[in-house]
Design a protein around this motif. Structure first.
Motif, PDB file in Angstrom:
ATOM      1  N   GLN A  49       0.809  -1.213   0.000  1.00  0.00           N
ATOM      2  CA  GLN A  49       0.000   0.000   0.000  1.00  0.00           C
ATOM      3  C   GLN A  49       0.848   1.272   0.000  1.00  0.00           C
ATOM      4  N   VAL A  50       2.166   1.118   0.153  1.00  0.00           N
ATOM      5  CA  VAL A  50       3.111   2.239   0.173  1.00  0.00           C
ATOM      6  C   VAL A  50       2.604   3.341   1.115  1.00  0.00           C
ATOM      7  N   ARG A  51       2.318   2.923   2.337  1.00  0.00           N
ATOM      8  CA  ARG A  51       1.885   3.878   3.364  1.00  0.00           C
ATOM      9  C   ARG A  51       2.228   3.300   4.723  1.00  0.00           C
ATOM     10  N   PRO A  52       2.277   4.163   5.752  1.00  0.00           N
ATOM     11  CA  PRO A  52       2.575   3.646   7.093  1.00  0.00           C
ATOM     12  C   PRO A  52       1.457   2.739   7.602  1.00  0.00           C
ATOM     13  N   VAL A  53       1.845   1.737   8.391  1.00  0.00           N
ATOM     14  CA  VAL A  53       0.891   0.840   9.030  1.00  0.00           C
ATOM     15  C   VAL A  53       1.282   0.716  10.493  1.00  0.00           C
ATOM     16  N   ALA A  54       0.338   1.037  11.404  1.00  0.00           N
ATOM     17  CA  ALA A  54       0.573   0.894  12.838  1.00  0.00           C
ATOM     18  C   ALA A  54      -0.467  -0.063  13.401  1.00  0.00           C
ATOM     19  N   VAL A  55      -0.014  -1.063  14.175  1.00  0.00           N
ATOM     20  CA  VAL A  55      -0.919  -2.113  14.657  1.00  0.00           C
ATOM     21  C   VAL A  55      -0.596  -2.419  16.116  1.00  0.00           C
ATOM     22  N   GLU A  56      -1.628  -2.417  16.957  1.00  0.00           N
ATOM     23  CA  GLU A  56      -1.498  -2.945  18.305  1.00  0.00           C
ATOM     24  C   GLU A  56      -1.786  -4.442  18.267  1.00  0.00           C
ATOM     25  N   GLN A  57      -1.121  -5.208  19.090  1.00  0.00           N
ATOM     26  CA  GLN A  57      -1.303  -6.654  19.138  1.00  0.00           C
ATOM     27  C   GLN A  57      -1.266  -7.242  17.709  1.00  0.00           C
ATOM     28  N   PRO A  58      -0.120  -7.138  17.053  1.00  0.00           N
ATOM     29  CA  PRO A  58      -0.033  -7.535  15.639  1.00  0.00           C
ATOM     30  C   PRO A  58      -0.443  -8.978  15.382  1.00  0.00           C
ATOM     31  N   GLN A  59      -0.330  -9.860  16.397  1.00  0.00           N
ATOM     32  CA  GLN A  59      -0.702 -11.259  16.183  1.00  0.00           C
ATOM     33  C   GLN A  59      -2.172 -11.410  15.806  1.00  0.00           C
ATOM     34  N   ASN A  60      -2.977 -10.424  16.178  1.00  0.00           N
ATOM     35  CA  ASN A  60      -4.411 -10.520  15.906  1.00  0.00           C
ATOM     36  C   ASN A  60      -4.802  -9.935  14.549  1.00  0.00           C
ATOM     37  N   HIS A  61      -3.852  -9.337  13.861  1.00  0.00           N
ATOM     38  CA  HIS A  61      -4.155  -8.719  12.570  1.00  0.00           C
ATOM     39  C   HIS A  61      -4.243  -9.795  11.484  1.00  0.00           C
ATOM     40  N   PRO A  62      -5.205  -9.701  10.577  1.00  0.00           N
ATOM     41  CA  PRO A  62      -5.350 -10.745   9.542  1.00  0.00           C
ATOM     42  C   PRO A  62      -4.146 -10.871   8.626  1.00  0.00           C
ATOM     43  N   ARG A  63      -3.332  -9.803   8.508  1.00  0.00           N
ATOM     44  CA  ARG A  63      -2.156  -9.902   7.638  1.00  0.00           C
ATOM     45  C   ARG A  63      -0.900 -10.329   8.397  1.00  0.00           C
ATOM     46  N   PHE A  64      -1.016 -10.576   9.700  1.00  0.00           N
ATOM     47  CA  PHE A  64       0.165 -10.998  10.453  1.00  0.00           C
ATOM     48  C   PHE A  64       0.629 -12.359   9.961  1.00  0.00           C
ATOM     49  N   LYS A  65       1.914 -12.467   9.670  1.00  0.00           N
ATOM     50  CA  LYS A  65       2.506 -13.751   9.280  1.00  0.00           C
ATOM     51  C   LYS A  65       3.554 -14.117  10.311  1.00  0.00           C
ATOM     52  N   TYR A  66       3.428 -15.328  10.845  1.00  0.00           N
ATOM     53  CA  TYR A  66       4.285 -15.747  11.951  1.00  0.00           C
ATOM     54  C   TYR A  66       5.610 -16.294  11.421  1.00  0.00           C
ATOM     55  N   PHE A  67       6.704 -15.715  11.896  1.00  0.00           N
ATOM     56  CA  PHE A  67       8.034 -16.217  11.592  1.00  0.00           C
ATOM     57  C   PHE A  67       8.662 -16.644  12.919  1.00  0.00           C
ATOM     58  N   GLY A  68       8.444 -17.901  13.264  1.00  0.00           N
ATOM     59  CA  GLY A  68       8.925 -18.391  14.551  1.00  0.00           C
ATOM     60  C   GLY A  68      10.417 -18.272  14.698  1.00  0.00           C
TER      61      GLY A  68
END
Length: 903
Positions: free
Chosen positions: A109-128
């Protein structure tokens, strides 16, 4: 959430005080020109530049993490290029497409993104592997230079934190200020260096070691250093500055080859239409755990000594090729086995060198808690600790336990320094670490194996730990847990020699397993009974092989004859049963075809065996095509390999002599030893007395007449190590080595020091004949002769091990008829006479019988027959398929049917 009102006040240092809810946080929103100028500490070091960028911003914004993700040249993917806070080993490895993850969302989206509790965001991808699950906030801003997106800058915090609009805007400003620096770094390191990045990706997965194209890429970068560095791509790349690597790649037009090899590795790792996917799906959630005291994968990873380790290495490689869900568990030996040097008298000297872990494709194994795996084992006299390394072997992982950690005593820090070194106490502690520690390491990583495969008795304690774990997990007693675990255990025995089985006295067992014994609710006598053929015999020591056999549902030897020997050896475990009913079967060993097949032979097979022949190398029909190969083409290919062997042997012989400060005359002579025209016989293996390396010397006069025949000469190349404590083995080796100083044999006998996978590879690919003459029936399998088969060499062997079931009278040569004698001296005398007779009457005449084209048609016919009849049977793909279908799947409860004939 609505942002709280902010009140900003400029101060003289260019820093703003941010007042929020009564708290004051100091944030730099403008970086000074001096700071920006200092970011690049040294010109031409983009990695350091990026690290300076993220370190400065993390400090200014008081965040726990700051990371820079740069766009790859395809502008469709992001790669982690620098970080403070995430695990540094993820740099250059952690990747995501721009349609994945929160960083990808910023780029998309070429814009800033700020997220609280990122694990709950649908675009969060887990890199263990990066440890991201610990962080409670996320802000990402695009890195844009002159209107072009260069990457994404991300900050994260451990504690929940709401980033206000003004803070985010300040981060955007900071990103804009550093974007030109980032762009320059990206231009230097990403547009020019995808070759370097992809070569590193290849080097970090041992798949390269059995891919001829990948090997040739590394060799081409610097052929001399490649040899000097023991063909280690990690060491090679570490030495090559970016500019030199790029210059070399451009000069040799390597970029397309690098990209092709990299794509093939990615395809190999991602393909899902495999033999394992079709046949072994039941193992995917609960893989096979393959325990072995050594793994011989490549000469640059020196955690092996010989045949057992190389067999384990071939097993895991074929499991990878077939996509069998399997993990390996072993020990990391900081000094490996030993480097062998011979003095002027031919006496073996041992040299131990420390291995630099930074020069190996190792990474720290991460547990399910996101932290490095740490193993602890309690004994009566204190705890043993270990860390765990992960090695990528194609699609499989190999985990190596390393006792060199601060928590250990000085003695225990050296526990895993040497392979097969030390006394019985050292050995039992190593085996405790391998078995109990290995099982606990798997559990720490969240791996619950469905099958335990014990490659020899060294890892037998793993079964006891598995029983303890089952008792704890299911709330059951020892008697109930044993059958539940045993049905999942596969035990492979390799040793037909009684002295080769580890045994420990009761005091050592109690010291090291006493606490585990108590958790198993066993008495000392009961535990000792598990390792004794006669459980109540107080004089009998604890045998690791007995433990493995007693606690496994499926046990096998490694050849048909070895199965007979093993059933006879262990009849005491089945009192009242006839020998034939002792429950030890056999799965004959095989070798990993791509690892041992010469590139020239590989290309010949590509032309004549059909597309993707190597993916079907365990099928007999594939090998029929060898009969269509032109005799001249096959012979020319063999002679080329033989020439390479002779060049290698001469070079090594001169290097050996130089180390001994031999005279110039000796060096000149060694530079000319061996003739490409002479029948060349190879012998390479461990120098144990029962392998009888000196059998060829039984009749010196007959031997001298053979090697010095001007019309039909014969020459020998020997290699192998004797165990440091095996004095008879060392004397036998000395006898062979001294033949190089005997005037009658000097140019016809060469001993190559420091036998390893590299030496073995040259020998099996280049010899005319492979000699194997153990005292039957003491050879369990003998896989080196199988490697020769793949390359068109012929076996001259006693009918023992695999050769007893392979020889058909026309695909090689046999020494004797398979009969033995109770008198060892008479046995050896007969075999020695049979060996010389077979050489004189069969081998030599057939080799030198040439037609008008100079081709040994009869010999070539036998070469083709050995490839056609044996290539499919004695390769590791067939072996691993057998283990999977006959052991792993039944052990994991994955069979579709089983009918019992009677009660």
């Amino acid at each position: 959430m609505e942002p709280e009102s902010l009140e900003l006040e400029h101060n003289q240092s260019g820093v703003e005080e941010l007042e929020m809810a009564g708290q004051v946080r100091v944030v730099t929103h403008v970086l000074t020109l001096e700071e920006i100028g200092n970011l690049a500490a040294e010109e031409g070091q983009p990695a350091e530049t990026l690290m300076n960028v993220v370190a400065l911003i993390a400090k200014r914004f008081e965040t726990d993490v700051c990371s820079a993700y740069l766009l790859e040249p395809d502008r469709a993917n992001l790669v982690l290029a620098a970080t403070v806070g995430l695990r540094p080993e993820c740099i250059g490895v952690l990747r995501m497409a721009i349609h994945e993850g929160l960083a990808g969302l910023v780029a998309e989206q070429v814009r800033p993104v700020a997220v609280e509790q990122p694990q709950n965001h649908p675009r969060f991808k887990y890199f263990g592997e990066a440890g991201e699950d610990a962080y409670q906030s996320f802000v990402g801003v695009p890195l844009i230079d002159r209107g072009i997106l260069q990457g994404v800058l991300v900050v994260q915090t451990l504690e929940p934190r709401v980033f206000q609009e003004d803070e985010i805007q300040m981060l955007v400003e900071a990103a804009a200020q550093v974007a030109p620096v980032v762009c320059e770094a990206r231009t230097l390191d990403r547009f020019i260096a995808p070759a370097q990045e992809r070569l590193w990706a290849l080097a970090r997965n041992l798949w390269w070691s059995w891919d001829h194209d990948a090997v040739s890429l590394f060799r081409a970068l610097d052929p001399l250093r490649w040899k000097q560095l023991n063909q280690n791509p990690v060491s090679l790349l570490a030495e090559l500055p970016l500019a030199k690597l790029e210059s070399r790649a451009t000069e040799l037009v390597l970029h397309s080859r690098i990209n092709y090899a990299y794509r093939r590795l990615q395809e190999y790792l991602q393909v899902d239409r495999t033999w394992g996917a079709r046949h072994a799906g039941v193992l995917r959630p609960s893989p096979v755990a393959y325990f072995s005291a050594e793994f011989g994968l490549h000469e640059s990873l020196p955690v092996y000594s010989g045949g057992l380790g190389v067999l384990a290495g071939d097993h895991i490689k074929s499991a990878s090729d077939l996509a069998i869900p399997l993990v390996g568990i072993g020990l990391f030996y900081g000094q490996g086995y030993f480097r062998q040097r011979l003095d002027r008298d031919g006496w073996q000297q041992e040299e131990y060198l420390e291995t630099d872990v930074n020069q190996l494709p190792l990474e720290t194994a991460i547990g399910k808690n996101g932290r490095p795996v740490a193993v602890q084992i309690e004994t009566r006299t204190g705890s043993i600790h270990a860390k765990v390394w992960r090695v990528a072997v194609g699609r499989c992982d190999l985990f190596l336990l390393d006792s060199d950690v601060e928590a250990n005593s000085p003695d225990d820090r050296k526990l895993t320094s040497r392979l097969y070194g030390g006394d019985a106490r050292t050995r039992i502690r190593q085996e405790l670490l391998l078995g109990v520690g290995g099982f606990r390491a798997l559990k720490a990583m969240g791996i619950t194996p469905g099958v335990l495969h014990l490659n020899e008795g060294h890892s037998g304690f793993a079964v006891l730990e598995a029983i303890r774990s089952r008792m704890q997990d299911e709330g059951i007693g020892f008697e109930s847990a044993v059958p539940r675990v045993s049905r999942e255990v596969v035990f492979t025995t390799h040793t037909p020699v009684p002295a080769g089985h580890d045994r420990f006295d009761a005091d050592l067992i109690e010291e090291h397993l006493g606490l585990l014994r108590e958790e198993l609710t066993l008495s000392q006598a009961s535990l000792m009974g598990l390792g004794r053929e006669r459980p109540s015999d107080q004089q009998e020591t604890f045998c690791m092989t007995v433990l493995g056999l007693r606690l496994s549902r499926r046990a096998n030897a490694v050849s048909a004859l070895h199965g007979e020997v093993s059933r006879a050896m262990w009849t005491g475990l089945c009192p009242g049963k006839p020998e034939d009913e002792v429950p030890i079967g056999h799965i004959t060993n095989g070798v990993h075809v791509p690892s041992w097949l010469a590139p020239q032979m590989y290309r010949l097979y590509d032309r004549h065996l059909g597309a993707n022949w190597h993916q079907h190398s365990s099928e007999a029909r594939i090998w029929e095509g060898i009969e269509n190969v032109d005799d001249g083409e096959l012979w020319e290919t063999h002679l080329n390999l033989k020439s390479q062997l002779i060049e290698f042997v001469r070079r090594r012989a001169m290097e050996q002599a130089e180390r001994r400060f031999e005279s110039r005359e000796v060096l000149v002579r060694l530079g000319k030893v061996l003739s490409p025209d002479a029948l060349t016989i190879g012998f390479a293996r461990r120098f144990a007395t029962y392998k009888r390396a000196n059998l060829i010397l039984k009749d010196i006069e007959s031997l001298a007449s053979m090697v010095n025949d001007p019309k039909r000469p014969v020459q020998f190349v020997f290699a192998g190590k004797a165990h440091p404590l095996d004095e008879p083995g060392k004397r036998l080796l000395q006898q062979i080595a001294q033949m190089m100083r005997n005037g009658r044999f000097a140019d016809r006998f060469v001993f190559v020091e420091d036998y390893d996978i590299n030496v073995g590879r040259h020998l099996v690919q280049g010899v005319d004949v492979w000699l194997n003459n153990p005292r039957r029936p003491l050879e369990a399998s003998g896989t080196s002769g199988q490697k020769v088969v793949l390359n068109g060499g012929l076996n001259l062997s006693v009918l023992d091990g695999w050769w007893a079931e392979a020889y058909d009278g026309m695909n090689g040569f046999a020494i004797g008829t398979g009969r033995t004698h109770s008198n060892v001296d008479l046995h050896d005398e007969r075999d020695g006479a049979d060996l010389l007779r077979t050489l004189r009457e069969q081998v030599i005449p057939l080799y030198y019988q040439r037609d008008r084209d100079g081709l040994p048609r009869g010999w070539i016919k036998r070469m083709k027959r050995t490839i056609r009849t044996l290539g499919w049977r004695f390769n590791a793909d067939r072996m691993v398929m057998d283990y999977t279908q006959k052991c792993y799947i039944p052990a994991a409860g994955g069979t579709s049917s089983e009918v019992r004939s009677s009660w």
